[in-house]
Scaffold this motif. Structure first.
Motif, PDB file in Angstrom:
ATOM      1  N   TYR A 125       0.832  -1.153   0.063  1.00  0.00           N
ATOM      2  CA  TYR A 125      -0.010  -0.088   0.016  1.00  0.00           C
ATOM      3  C   TYR A 125       0.908   1.198   0.161  1.00  0.00           C
ATOM      4  N   THR A 126       2.017   1.349   0.888  1.00  0.00           N
ATOM      5  CA  THR A 126       2.903   2.474   1.014  1.00  0.00           C
ATOM      6  C   THR A 126       3.599   2.663  -0.453  1.00  0.00           C
ATOM      7  N   PHE A 127       3.874   1.870  -0.881  1.00  0.00           N
ATOM      8  CA  PHE A 127       4.534   2.049  -2.353  1.00  0.00           C
ATOM      9  C   PHE A 127       3.431   2.440  -3.253  1.00  0.00           C
ATOM     10  N   ILE A 128       2.234   2.079  -3.254  1.00  0.00           N
ATOM     11  CA  ILE A 128       1.521   2.566  -4.237  1.00  0.00           C
ATOM     12  C   ILE A 128       1.121   3.872  -4.070  1.00  0.00           C
ATOM     13  N   PHE A 129       1.092   4.208  -2.492  1.00  0.00           N
ATOM     14  CA  PHE A 129       0.780   5.455  -2.165  1.00  0.00           C
ATOM     15  C   PHE A 129       1.818   6.602  -2.539  1.00  0.00           C
ATOM     16  N   TRP A 130       2.949   6.051  -2.457  1.00  0.00           N
ATOM     17  CA  TRP A 130       4.476   7.009  -2.710  1.00  0.00           C
ATOM     18  C   TRP A 130       4.123   7.340  -4.212  1.00  0.00           C
ATOM     19  N   ILE A 131       3.814   6.311  -4.924  1.00  0.00           N
ATOM     20  CA  ILE A 131       3.444   6.404  -6.618  1.00  0.00           C
ATOM     21  C   ILE A 131       2.486   7.481  -6.897  1.00  0.00           C
TER      22      ILE A 131
END
Length: 245
Positions: free
Chosen positions: A24-30
């Motif tokens: 989730y955090t990676f997608i949020f960062w994107i």
């Protein structure tokens, strides 16, 4: 103190939460990168339109740029907090996500409520700009020329709007009204575009703002998932006294 068997049972659950939260955090960062890119694109591509709105509207790209930057930094912090399995850092992460969600929600409501004022502001400023049009060019006159050249339009509602201006009385239509490049329209209405710019500009702004609003709404709703995951992982770590060595 939790028993060893209890700790053994909860370890896979916490590991699962961590894995999902990291994804989730990676997608949020994107999404932060996307918002930052949209803000930069809006600053470059829509600057002509924003310059004919009120001064507050010109800050919209900077708001998107700022929001994107904050999300990138927050996403990095969330990744660190998840990897460390720190309960207090995860709670802080959830709190920041909640705060950003509320800010985005308020901004969306305000934008929706005052959308008609944006249209009226653009129309009034466009009319005022062509009345004070100067071909040697202040930034608003340049914006009018760029809009008329790009959209092949002339005036607010149609080309006749120029006939009430001092510029028309002295020199005729501006060259940006020309149907063909490098024409000298003077007062020849056959050489200029007949359609006004207001409807064309509003169509573009509504379509582009629709994309921006859709992405922003998606990001805001997506944050609810992050808030839930961060809170659950924090509770699981706290309740089961789970530590990574």
């Amino acid at each position: 103190m939790a028993s060893p068997s209890r700790r053994l049972q909860t370890k896979p659950v916490i590991t699962c939460f961590k894995s999902v939260l990291l994804i989730y955090t990676f997608i949020f960062w994107i999404t932060g990168v996307i918002l930052l890119a949209i803000g930069l694109w809006g600053k470059v591509s829509l600057e002509n339109y924003f310059s004919l709105l009120n001064e507050k509207a010109t800050n919209v790209p900077f708001v998107l740029i700022g929001t994107g930057t904050v999300i990138i930094l927050l996403g990095t912090f969330g990744c660190f907090a998840t990897c460390r399995a720190s309960a207090w850092m995860l709670k802080l992460y959830a709190m920041f996500l909640t705060l950003i969600f509320l800010v985005e929600l308020v901004a969306a409501i305000v934008g929706f409520v005052f959308r008609h004022e944006i249209k009226n502001s653009f129309k009034n400023n466009y009319e005022e700009t062509i009345k004070q049009y100067n071909s040697t060019g202040d930034y608003r006159s340049d914006a009018v020329d760029k809009i008329q050249n790009t959209l092949h339009c002339c005036g607010v509602t149609d080309y006749r709007d120029w006939k009430d201006t001092n510029y028309y009385l002295e020199k005729g239509f501006p060259k940006s009204c020309c149907k063909l490049e490098n024409c000298s329209p003077q007062r020849d209405a056959d050489k200029v575009n007949n359609e006004g710019c207001f409807i064309k500009v509003m169509t573009i702004i509504e379509s582009e703002m629709g994309v921006v609003a859709g992405i922003s709404f998606g990001v805001a709703c997506f944050q609810l998932i992050g808030i839930f995951l961060a809170y659950c992982l924090s509770r699981a770590i706290t309740n089961n006294q789970y530590e990574i060595v």
